[in-house]
Write a protein that holds these residues in place. Sequence first.
Motif, PDB file in Angstrom:
ATOM      1  N   VAL A   1     -10.149 -18.848 -26.322  1.00 18.53           N
ATOM      2  CA  VAL A   1     -10.838 -17.687 -26.876  1.00 18.53           C
ATOM      3  C   VAL A   1     -10.171 -16.390 -26.424  1.00 18.53           C
ATOM      4  CG1 VAL A   1     -12.999 -16.387 -26.863  1.00 18.53           C
ATOM      5  CG2 VAL A   1     -13.044 -18.875 -27.093  1.00 18.53           C
ATOM      6  N   SER A   2      -9.822 -16.304 -25.158  1.00 14.59           N
ATOM      7  CA  SER A   2      -9.197 -15.090 -24.621  1.00 14.59           C
ATOM      8  C   SER A   2      -7.850 -14.821 -25.271  1.00 14.59           C
ATOM      9  CB  SER A   2      -9.030 -15.221 -23.100  1.00 14.59           C
ATOM     10  OG  SER A   2     -10.287 -15.315 -22.462  1.00 14.59           O
ATOM     11  N   HIS A   3      -7.048 -15.861 -25.449  1.00 13.57           N
ATOM     12  CA  HIS A   3      -5.730 -15.675 -26.063  1.00 13.57           C
ATOM     13  C   HIS A   3      -5.860 -15.213 -27.515  1.00 13.57           C
ATOM     14  CE1 HIS A   3      -2.666 -16.973 -23.128  1.00 13.57           C
ATOM     15  NE2 HIS A   3      -3.626 -17.728 -22.620  1.00 13.57           N
ATOM     16  N   ILE A   4      -6.849 -15.723 -28.233  1.00 14.33           N
ATOM     17  CA  ILE A   4      -7.056 -15.285 -29.621  1.00 14.33           C
ATOM     18  C   ILE A   4      -7.406 -13.801 -29.653  1.00 14.33           C
ATOM     19  CG2 ILE A   4      -8.499 -15.523 -31.681  1.00 14.33           C
ATOM     20  CD1 ILE A   4      -8.924 -18.473 -30.866  1.00 14.33           C
ATOM     21  N   ARG A   5      -8.323 -13.397 -28.814  1.00 15.35           N
ATOM     22  CA  ARG A   5      -8.789 -12.012 -28.803  1.00 15.35           C
ATOM     23  C   ARG A   5      -7.679 -11.032 -28.414  1.00 15.35           C
ATOM     24  NH1 ARG A   5     -14.327 -10.740 -28.496  1.00 15.35           N
ATOM     25  NH2 ARG A   5     -15.712 -12.516 -28.835  1.00 15.35           N
TER      26      ARG A   5
ATOM     27  N   ILE B   1      -1.922 -13.783 -35.502  1.00 11.82           N
ATOM     28  CA  ILE B   1      -2.481 -15.138 -35.551  1.00 11.82           C
ATOM     29  C   ILE B   1      -1.772 -15.884 -36.674  1.00 11.82           C
ATOM     30  CG2 ILE B   1      -4.551 -16.481 -36.067  1.00 11.82           C
ATOM     31  CD1 ILE B   1      -6.158 -14.070 -34.898  1.00 11.82           C
ATOM     32  N   ILE B   2      -1.247 -17.068 -36.358  1.00  7.13           N
ATOM     33  CA  ILE B   2      -0.461 -17.841 -37.331  1.00  7.13           C
ATOM     34  C   ILE B   2      -1.094 -19.208 -37.546  1.00  7.13           C
ATOM     35  CG2 ILE B   2       1.771 -18.893 -37.839  1.00  7.13           C
ATOM     36  CD1 ILE B   2       3.081 -16.823 -36.028  1.00  7.13           C
TER      37      ILE B   2
ATOM     38  N   VAL C   1     -13.594 -19.353 -34.823  1.00  5.32           N
ATOM     39  CA  VAL C   1     -13.850 -18.450 -35.952  1.00  5.32           C
ATOM     40  C   VAL C   1     -14.398 -17.114 -35.454  1.00  5.32           C
ATOM     41  CG1 VAL C   1     -15.192 -18.140 -38.068  1.00  5.32           C
ATOM     42  CG2 VAL C   1     -14.208 -20.372 -37.537  1.00  5.32           C
ATOM     43  N   GLU C   2     -15.274 -17.147 -34.478  1.00  4.51           N
ATOM     44  CA  GLU C   2     -15.839 -15.912 -33.924  1.00  4.51           C
ATOM     45  C   GLU C   2     -14.783 -15.084 -33.198  1.00  4.51           C
ATOM     46  OE1 GLU C   2     -18.989 -17.365 -31.498  1.00  4.51           O
ATOM     47  OE2 GLU C   2     -20.160 -18.103 -33.216  1.00  4.51           O
ATOM     48  N   ALA C   3     -13.886 -15.757 -32.474  1.00  4.88           N
ATOM     49  CA  ALA C   3     -12.827 -15.043 -31.761  1.00  4.88           C
ATOM     50  C   ALA C   3     -11.842 -14.405 -32.742  1.00  4.88           C
ATOM     51  CB  ALA C   3     -12.093 -15.985 -30.810  1.00  4.88           C
ATOM     52  N   ILE C   4     -11.521 -15.115 -33.811  1.00  8.47           N
ATOM     53  CA  ILE C   4     -10.631 -14.558 -34.836  1.00  8.47           C
ATOM     54  C   ILE C   4     -11.294 -13.354 -35.504  1.00  8.47           C
ATOM     55  CG2 ILE C   4      -9.546 -14.995 -37.083  1.00  8.47           C
ATOM     56  CD1 ILE C   4      -9.046 -17.866 -36.165  1.00  8.47           C
ATOM     57  N   ALA C   5     -12.586 -13.461 -35.780  1.00  3.53           N
ATOM     58  CA  ALA C   5     -13.311 -12.350 -36.408  1.00  3.53           C
ATOM     59  C   ALA C   5     -13.320 -11.118 -35.512  1.00  3.53           C
ATOM     60  CB  ALA C   5     -14.744 -12.777 -36.725  1.00  3.53           C
TER      61      ALA C   5
ATOM     62  N   LEU D   1     -12.636 -19.449 -42.646  1.00  6.62           N
ATOM     63  CA  LEU D   1     -12.548 -18.269 -41.779  1.00  6.62           C
ATOM     64  C   LEU D   1     -13.813 -17.417 -41.845  1.00  6.62           C
ATOM     65  CD1 LEU D   1      -8.895 -16.993 -42.345  1.00  6.62           C
ATOM     66  CD2 LEU D   1      -9.888 -17.658 -40.157  1.00  6.62           C
ATOM     67  N   ARG D   2     -14.502 -17.465 -42.970  1.00  5.99           N
ATOM     68  CA  ARG D   2     -15.762 -16.745 -43.190  1.00  5.99           C
ATOM     69  C   ARG D   2     -15.573 -15.240 -43.245  1.00  5.99           C
ATOM     70  NH1 ARG D   2     -20.130 -20.375 -39.687  1.00  5.99           N
ATOM     71  NH2 ARG D   2     -19.571 -22.365 -40.683  1.00  5.99           N
ATOM     72  N   ASP D   3     -15.591 -14.544 -42.109  1.00  4.50           N
ATOM     73  CA  ASP D   3     -15.559 -13.076 -42.114  1.00  4.50           C
ATOM     74  C   ASP D   3     -14.151 -12.487 -42.154  1.00  4.50           C
ATOM     75  OD1 ASP D   3     -18.319 -12.986 -41.997  1.00  4.50           O
ATOM     76  OD2 ASP D   3     -18.353 -13.023 -39.805  1.00  4.50           O
TER      77      ASP D   3
END
Length: 316
Positions: free
Chosen positions: A170-174, A179-180, A200-204, A239-241
Motif C-alpha cells: 500500500v505504501s509503495h503504491i501511494r 503505476i504500470i 484499489v483504494e491505494a491507487i485511487a 479500478l472503479r474510481d
Amino acid sequence: MKKVVVFGGGTGLSCLLSGLKLFPVDVTTVITVSDNGSSTGVLKKELDIPAVGDVGKVLISMANVDEDFTRLLRYRFSKDGSLHNHPVRNIMLAALIDLKGNLTEATRYMCRLLNVKGTVLPLTEERVELVGETDKGRKAFYGQVAVSRNIRSISRLSYDHDVHVTQEVVSHIRESDLIIFSPGSLYTSILPHLIAPAVVEAIAASSAPILYVCNLVTQPGETDGYKVSDHLRVINDYLRDRRVDVVLVNNGPLPADVLDVYHSTEDKSAVTLDREAVEALGASVIEDAVAVTEEGQLRHDALRTAFLIFSYLMRT
C-alpha cells in the motif's frame, strides 16, 4: 529517482522488468500469488503456502548475477519422482518461507542473493484462490486454472476469502510516480490485484498516472476478439474510481508465419488498436514497434518497451 510500481504476473511481467532494470528508476514489483497450476499449485497445496511461481520468474528477470546461477534457478527436474517438474527457484522459495517466516521476507532474501535492484513484493502473505462468479452471484469456479478456462461464464472475479494486502504494498503504491499494468493474462495476472480492495483504494489515493502495456495477441478463451479498448474497459471497471491514463501499444507488423502458427494451433490473433475508442475512454496512446520473436514466440522488446516507459515517466 522516480518511483514506479508494476503489477502483473507471468512471462509478460518478467520481460518488462528485464528492460526496466536497465534504467535509473526505483521499481517496485507487486506480484499476484493466486496461481494454482503446475509446480506452483503442488507446492501451494502440499505446504499450505502462497503461489511462488511468478515471484521466482520475476526474481530471475531482475537478477544481476552470472548466467550459471540463473540457469540453476531455472532448472526444472525432469526425472520421475517427487521433484518432477519442480524448478529449483520454487523449491528455494518454499524453503525460505519456512526459514524466514513468510513470502515477503523470503523474497527479500532472494533479492539480496540475486543482487536485484528494486523491490519485489507478493500481493499478500496468504494462500488465496481465485474465484469466478456467475451473473447470478454464484461462486462457481475455484482456482486460477478453472477461472482461466471459464471466463465466458464468469461475470466477476473475487477471492475465496477477504485478502490482507501488506502495508508495504500500500505504501509503495501511494508513493509512486507511475503505476504500470504489465502485459500478460488480463483476467488471471492483472485483475487479481484489482479484486483486493486495499490495492484499489491505494491507487485511487495516488496521484500517479496509470500506464497499461497492452498484450500483443489475444488469449484463447479469455480475450478472444478483444481490441485495445476492450482490455482498457475491463481494467477500468475493476479500478472503479480511476482510469488508465495511457496505453503502450505495438504498431509494428507481426510476422505472418508466426501469426499463422498462433492462429492455427492456439487460436490467437493480433490485438488491434482502435484509437478512437481508446481515446474516448480517456487514455492517450504511446505506439511503436515493440514486438520481437524469440524461438517462435511473440514477446515485447524488453529494452524498447522500457525506454518508451522511461521517456513517458520523464515527461510527467
